[in-house]
Design an enzyme around this catalytic site. Structure first.
Site: not given
Length: 552
Positions: A398-400
């Site tokens: 997942l994106d940060m």
């Protein structure tokens, strides 16, 4: 800093606020250009620049197509606060306009070396086009092509005749022939082979003779193209050397020096012409101390990148990061928020676990896997929690900035099996998001091919031919004023897929709230991985994991 004073036309570049700044505290540190929330003074300066742009009717058509502008809040030597304004590239065919700071180097000056050499290169281009389009050359190429096609047909026909003659001879031999007839058959075969060789040689000579004429013409074109290549490279190098970029210590480096230790090694086209480098250069040259910055888009969004009218955006990485690393030396700059470990004391929430699999609720702002900044990540936490686990643990990312369900495997074999479920789209995923200002349909599909924006990593862009297919289904959950809650079902797993599909003009044209890359920064990115469903690779049973979004 340089000791140059503001004199003459320079005074029209420095603007003092026409609106009241009462109650606004000056920034204590300079803006970190790649992740920032605009300071109130930056926002005020931008509004005044935007008001100026709205009055420029002669630029209306060009501005409608879209352009990046920048503001720099500065302090004068006598402690007054004002601002400078700039645009990226050029505007209305010029690098210089009274309201805006000048370019670091004006490559558009009529008598400058760039324009003179550019004219020479343009003449070479014209000569190349003339040679490529010359009727004599076109007829020579056509005749060569005709000879090649005719020759191939003749040789093919000759081979077929030889094949049929050979079959006839073999048929005679099968019936029985006298020694005299056998000798005649051999002589016939040798004659046909010799005739074929003579035909092949004649065709080759005709083609070679015509090819000489074509190649002679093409050699001249190649020579001109090589000259153009060398002159363009030399011109680009000389141009980059004119950009003597200052920093707060008064040091200067040209663009070649700045980029020599970067992965690309040489400056990209357009380096030094973005708004912020122009602003900092002018400030240093005139004893103006930089306090805060902001860059905003004005006009329509480009077809490939995502830009919204009036929104602030981070400085570009490809062109500006190396330049700003030099220009910001000795300024007290905000810390990169992505380097702040905001979850170091927070326990990782496990939302599903069995003998083979574990799923966690990743908080927004935590990395999925280790990155460049040596920050803590979900993967490292899991390695500490499960020291006996084999394989790489985390199955997907997942994106940060995105929160929600992140799946991990405790064994290498299960890790591979789960990754295969993602790859073959047997893993159902749902995300919850808040969109800002969406007024479209309640449900639908978004299909926009995506690729990396190489000059502005980690951003992605839409590209009809180079992009990889990306498909998202969406459904509106509820609407409340300008806020719209939606559920996303991504059918593909491209980087930033949901963020780009939401923000792009050909998608929903409504950025996910808090998206500082494609919209407007907020307390967080309002995107959450809320549901995961799959068939367990070991037990064969269906697994469903739900974690409601914290902002529902």
């Amino acid at each position: 800093m340089s000791q140059k004073e503001l004199t003459g036309n320079d005074t029209e570049k420095l603007h003092f606020f026409t609106h009241s700044t009462d109650g606004i505290t000056l920034p204590s540190v300079f803006t970190y250009p790649f992740h920032y929330t605009p300071h109130p003074l930056t926002q005020l300066a931008a509004r005044e620049v935007q008001a100026y742009l709205s009055e420029r009717k002669e630029w209306e058509e060009e501005l409608h197509q879209g352009k990046m502008f920048g503001v720099l809040v500065v302090r004068t030597p006598d402690n007054r606060t004002g601002y400078l304004a700039a645009f990226s590239g050029n505007l209305a065919g010029s690098n210089s306009h009274p309201f805006f700071v000048p370019p670091v180097y004006d490559l558009l000056q009529p008598d400058g070396f760039f324009r003179l050499e550019e004219a020479q290169i343009s003449q070479i281009n014209t000569r190349i086009r003339e040679l490529e389009q010359a009727s004599e050359y076109q007829s020579q190429k056509k005749e060569l092509l005709d000879l090649q096609e005719t020759g191939n047909r003749q040789l093919t026909a000759a081979k077929e005749a030889m094949r049929q003659a050979k079959q006839a001879r073999e048929k005679l031999r099968a019936a029985g022939v006298s020694p005299e007839t056998e000798a005649q058959l051999i002589k016939e075969s040798q004659f046909q082979k010799a005739e074929y060789k003579r035909l092949e040689k004649r065709i080759k000579n005709e083609i070679d003779t015509q090819a000489v004429l074509v190649h002679r013409h093409e050699a001249l074109i190649r020579q001109l193209k090589e000259e153009r290549k060398h002159r363009s490279a030399a011109l680009q190098l000389r141009l980059f050397q004119q950009f003597q970029m200052l920093n707060a210590k008064g040091e200067h480096k040209d663009l070649c020096q700045i980029f020599q230790d970067t992965p690309q090694g040489t400056p990209p086209a357009g380096a030094g012409e973005c708004a912020l480098p122009k602003l900092l250069q002018y400030a240093y040259q005139h004893q103006l101390y930089p306090l805060a910055m902001g860059e905003f888009w004005w006009g329509m969004s480009p077809k490939e990148e995502i830009r919204h009218h009036g929104h602030f955006y981070p400085s570009c990485k490809g062109k500006c990061a190396p330049i700003l690393a030099h220009m910001l030396i000795r300024l007290n700059v905000e810390k990169n928020p992505l380097e702040v470990d905001c979850h170091k004391d927070k326990e990782l929430e496990i939302v599903y676990e069995d003998e083979w699999i574990v799923a966690v609720n990743k908080p927004a702002g935590m990395l999925s896997v280790p990155g460049k900044n040596d920050l803590d990540s979900v993967c490292q936490r899991l390695q500490r929690l499960y020291p006996q686990a084999t394989g790489p643990l985390v199955v997907h990312r997942l994106d940060m900035a995105t929160s929600g369900i992140l799946l991990a495997a405790k064994t290498k074999e299960v890790h591979q099996q789960l990754q295969a479920l993602f790859a073959t789209r047997q893993m159902e995923k749902q995300y919850t998001a808040i969109l800002q200002g969406y007024h479209g349909n309640d449900e639908g599909d978004i299909s926009l091919p995506l690729m990396p924006d190489w000059n502005n990593r980690p951003c992605q862009m839409v590209h009809p031919t180079l992009g990889k297919p990306a498909l998202t289904h969406f459904r509106v959950i509820k609407r409340q004023g300008e806020k719209v809650w939606v559920t996303f079902w991504p059918h593909t797993g491209r980087t930033h897929q949901l963020r780009v599909h939401a923000a792009h003009a050909e998608g929903l044209y409504a950025p996910i709230a808090g998206d500082e890359l494609y919209g407007t920064k907020d307390k967080r990115l309002y995107l959450h991985a809320s549901y995961l469903s799959f068939v367990h690779p070991v037990t064969g049973k269906k697994v469903e994991i739900r974690v409601p979004a914290p902002f529902l």
